[in-house]
Design an enzyme around this catalytic site. Structure first.
Site, mmCIF file in Angstrom:
data_model
loop_
_atom_site.group_PDB
_atom_site.id
_atom_site.type_symbol
_atom_site.label_atom_id
_atom_site.label_comp_id
_atom_site.label_asym_id
_atom_site.label_seq_id
_atom_site.Cartn_x
_atom_site.Cartn_y
_atom_site.Cartn_z
ATOM 1 N N ARG A 31 44.436 -31.623 114.441
ATOM 2 C CA ARG A 31 44.975 -32.874 113.882
ATOM 3 C C ARG A 31 44.487 -33.065 112.454
ATOM 4 N NH1 ARG A 31 44.197 -38.028 117.533
ATOM 5 N NH2 ARG A 31 44.956 -38.826 115.539
ATOM 6 N N LYS A 74 43.704 -35.757 104.439
ATOM 7 C CA LYS A 74 44.536 -36.266 105.545
ATOM 8 C C LYS A 74 44.721 -37.774 105.431
ATOM 9 C CE LYS A 74 42.515 -37.027 109.707
ATOM 10 N NZ LYS A 74 42.663 -38.380 110.292
ATOM 11 N N ASN A 75 43.610 -38.498 105.238
ATOM 12 C CA ASN A 75 43.692 -39.962 105.318
ATOM 13 C C ASN A 75 44.294 -40.593 104.077
ATOM 14 O OD1 ASN A 75 42.721 -39.721 107.861
ATOM 15 N ND2 ASN A 75 40.621 -40.264 107.360
ATOM 16 N N ARG A 88 39.174 -50.151 118.176
ATOM 17 C CA ARG A 88 40.007 -50.130 116.953
ATOM 18 C C ARG A 88 41.080 -51.218 116.973
ATOM 19 N NH1 ARG A 88 40.857 -43.961 115.358
ATOM 20 N NH2 ARG A 88 40.772 -44.828 113.272
ATOM 21 N N CYS A 112 40.985 -45.386 120.893
ATOM 22 C CA CYS A 112 40.839 -43.945 121.127
ATOM 23 C C CYS A 112 39.393 -43.709 121.537
ATOM 24 C CB CYS A 112 41.183 -43.177 119.868
ATOM 25 S SG CYS A 112 40.105 -43.645 118.545
ATOM 26 N N ASP A 127 32.895 -40.310 109.499
ATOM 27 C CA ASP A 127 33.654 -39.101 109.872
ATOM 28 C C ASP A 127 32.848 -37.824 109.717
ATOM 29 O OD1 ASP A 127 36.859 -40.337 108.636
ATOM 30 O OD2 ASP A 127 35.701 -40.762 110.431
HETATM 31 C C1 EPZ Z 1 40.187 -45.002 108.842
HETATM 32 O O1 EPZ Z 1 40.421 -45.543 110.136
HETATM 33 C C2 EPZ Z 1 40.249 -43.487 109.004
HETATM 34 N N1 EPZ Z 1 41.574 -43.097 109.494
HETATM 35 C C3 EPZ Z 1 39.180 -43.035 110.002
HETATM 36 O O2 EPZ Z 1 39.213 -41.608 110.034
HETATM 37 C C4 EPZ Z 1 37.804 -43.477 109.482
HETATM 38 O O3 EPZ Z 1 36.826 -43.131 110.432
HETATM 39 C C5 EPZ Z 1 37.810 -45.001 109.270
HETATM 40 O O4 EPZ Z 1 38.874 -45.368 108.367
HETATM 41 C C6 EPZ Z 1 36.497 -45.501 108.685
HETATM 42 O O5 EPZ Z 1 36.252 -44.880 107.470
HETATM 43 C C7 EPZ Z 1 42.598 -43.069 108.631
HETATM 44 O O6 EPZ Z 1 42.470 -43.373 107.455
HETATM 45 C C8 EPZ Z 1 43.930 -42.640 109.204
HETATM 46 P P1 EPZ Z 1 38.740 -49.165 109.820
HETATM 47 P P2 EPZ Z 1 40.701 -47.139 110.302
HETATM 48 O O7 EPZ Z 1 39.880 -50.095 109.915
HETATM 49 O O8 EPZ Z 1 41.467 -47.625 109.127
HETATM 50 C C9 EPZ Z 1 37.050 -52.355 112.814
HETATM 51 C C10 EPZ Z 1 39.308 -39.465 111.028
HETATM 52 O O9 EPZ Z 1 38.557 -38.839 111.780
HETATM 53 N N2 EPZ Z 1 38.323 -53.063 112.609
HETATM 54 O O10 EPZ Z 1 37.999 -49.059 108.531
HETATM 55 O O11 EPZ Z 1 41.242 -47.367 111.648
HETATM 56 C C11 EPZ Z 1 37.263 -51.079 113.642
HETATM 57 O O12 EPZ Z 1 37.260 -51.366 115.011
HETATM 58 C C12 EPZ Z 1 39.551 -40.951 111.276
HETATM 59 O O13 EPZ Z 1 39.916 -38.968 110.044
HETATM 60 C C13 EPZ Z 1 38.463 -54.343 113.118
HETATM 61 O O14 EPZ Z 1 37.553 -54.881 113.745
HETATM 62 O O15 EPZ Z 1 39.212 -47.686 110.225
HETATM 63 C C14 EPZ Z 1 36.093 -50.229 113.254
HETATM 64 O O16 EPZ Z 1 34.974 -50.616 114.032
HETATM 65 C C15 EPZ Z 1 38.776 -41.474 112.464
HETATM 66 N N3 EPZ Z 1 39.640 -54.993 112.932
HETATM 67 C C16 EPZ Z 1 35.846 -50.625 111.787
HETATM 68 O O17 EPZ Z 1 36.545 -51.850 111.574
HETATM 69 C C17 EPZ Z 1 40.678 -54.434 112.232
HETATM 70 O O18 EPZ Z 1 41.721 -55.088 112.067
HETATM 71 C C18 EPZ Z 1 36.373 -49.603 110.796
HETATM 72 O O19 EPZ Z 1 37.742 -49.477 111.022
HETATM 73 C C19 EPZ Z 1 40.515 -53.135 111.714
HETATM 74 C C20 EPZ Z 1 39.325 -52.465 111.903
#
Ligand code: EPZ
Length: 417
Positions: A398, A22-23, A122, A117, A306
């Site tokens: 989803r 998916k991702n 996020r 969410c 995840d």
């Molecule tokens: C991706 O989300 C995945 N989603 C998530 O999968 C996954 O849990 C996550 O990466 C971590 O591996 C998709 O790829 C569509 P991050 P993403 O940016 O990119 C902080 C699922 O169940 N952060 O790595 O949103 C954020 O708040 C989903 O399939 C900032 O602070 O994750 C979080 O605490 C859920 N500032 C941490 O980094 C930013 O600008 C990780 O977020 C961006 C992120």
């Protein structure tokens, strides 16, 4: 909201095919809007998040067509003809991955910010830090991010946190920037590597994906590509592995890259399971009593957040006490409330959860609060005595393609009500 009903007490056995990731598919679909010729993708899972993403991309003017069961062709004209509506953009966090590609190809992007969410705030500060470094000007008006840039210019960007989305967005934008972009402390997930190899198939020049530093040489334009095959979904694979462990089962997963689930395999071996790896398949079986263990979620190649909820379920009946530290999201223990309704003994304090093993779980009416919590409740239903009714199963749809059919084919009793 539809419901899933799970009857416990059945041992999972047999073989199941893992769908495309998916991702990886979500990011690659966004990257496709940068291609000046047609793109055809394979192994795209027909799950709800991908359906929403195809609607989002159509809303900016792309033409998409499902050719076979999991193959998709995309063609994006030279100008975009609309903006995703808020209603559509807020359905999917990954809608934010359209900003980088649109900035790169069209010089501007306007998209409603996906809200937070259930698993955390996020924010997108690291995405914006990257776009600003590349020369984009951004204005946030009433929840809509308006970004403008003449021609993006390569830059050096340090990510304070190895954010998956920020790494993907900046990498895509940098492909059409003038000069070189270096992203430091970037995410190393397999989905990043898959996106980088897709961008290179389009004629991009991305090097170092999978390491802490990615270098991108900007090019004038990106071509199309045919039959790009998306990697298998390591989180779906991991969910089945945990379900097998939770029911005392013995299953074989097909279409999996064992290296991508290594963090989980290592932990499951520690907990007493046998994991046998082959080229593109993997067998997992219970050979010993389940042992409690400690888990810390970390960016890849650490233990994936995840799969954290699913492991919490598994460990709820492991003798002794297990500890989970959730280092990625600030609110990802919500499934504990529902597991307690099934008899689990879990104490949550901030980023730490302590799970005291109980003899068994009991079926109950529970509610999914996010995609992976929903999957964790299905695992709980499989291992519980009696029947479990899971509301909010739209969350599960989803990210999982026909989960109830796949689990039923392994001998589980899971059906939609
Ligand atoms: C991706 O989300 C995945 N989603 C998530 O999968 C996954 O849990 C996550 O990466 C971590 O591996 C998709 O790829 C569509 P991050 P993403 O940016 O990119 C902080 C699922 O169940 N952060 O790595 O949103 C954020 O708040 C989903 O399939 C900032 O602070 O994750 C979080 O605490 C859920 N500032 C941490 O980094 C930013 O600008 C990780 O977020 C961006 C992120």
């Amino acid at each position: 909201m539809s419901k899933l009903v799970v009857r416990g007490g059945r041992v999972l056995s047999g073989r199941v095919r893992v769908s495309g990731a998916k991702n990886a598919a979500l990011a690659i679909l966004c990257a496709s809007v940068m291609a000046q010729s047609d793109v055809s993708l394979e192994n795209i899972p027909k799950i709800e998040d991908l359906r929403v993403m195809t609607e989002l991309i159509k809303s900016i003017g792309a033409v998409l067509k499902w050719t076979e069961d999991d193959s998709l062709t995309i063609s994006m004209p030279d100008a975009y003809t609309g903006m995703p509506t808020y209603a559509l953009a807020k359905k999917l966090r990954a809608s934010n991955l359209l900003i980088g590609p649109m900035l790169a190809r069209f010089g501007r992007a306007e998209i409603c910010l996906p809200g937070g969410c259930d698993i955390g705030l996020r924010p997108m500060d690291l995405h914006f830090k990257g776009f600003a470094a590349l020369g984009a000007r951004m204005v946030l008006e009433k929840g809509i991010m308006k970004a403008e840039a003449g021609h993006l210019k390569g830059a050096r960007v340090y990510l304070d946190f190895p954010s998956v989305g920020a790494t993907e967005n900046i990498m895509m934008a940098a492909c059409l920037a003038r000069g070189q972009t270096v992203i430091e402390n970037c995410a190393k997930e397999p989905e990043i590597v898959d996106l980088a190899s897709f961008l290179n198939c389009l004629g991009g020049k991305v090097r170092g994906a999978g390491t802490d530093i990615i270098k991108i040489e900007g090019v004038e334009y990106l071509n199309g590509c045919t039959h790009y095959n998306v990697i298998p979904d390591r989180i779906e694979a991991g969910t089945f592995m945990i379900a097998a462990a939770a029911t005392g089962g013995d299953i074989k997963l097909e279409n999996v890259i064992p290296l991508h689930v290594e963090p989980l395999s290592a932990k499951l071996r520690e907990a007493g399971l046998e994991v046998i790896e082959e080229e593109d398949s993997l067998r997992i079986r219970v050979v010993d009593d389940l042992r409690s263990l400690d888990i810390k979620t970390m960016p890849y190649p650490g233990f994936p957040t995840d799969l954290q909820s699913q492991m919490m379920t598994l460990l709820s009946t492991a003798p002794g006490t297990s500890e989970i530290i959730e280092n990625i999201f600030e609110n990802r223990f919500r499934v504990a409330d529902e597991l307690r309704r099934m008899g689990a003994a879990i104490k949550v304090k901030g980023r730490m959860a302590l799970i005291r093993g109980v003899p068994k779980l009991y079926g109950a009416q529970v509610r999914a609060t996010d995609l992976r919590a929903g999957a964790a409740l299905v695992v709980a239903g499989l291992m519980a005595e009696g029947e479990t009714e899971i509301s909010g199963s739209d969350y599960i749809d989803r990210g999982y393609y026909k989960l109830e059919d796949k689990l039923s084919s392994l001998g589980g009793s899971v059906f939609r009500s």
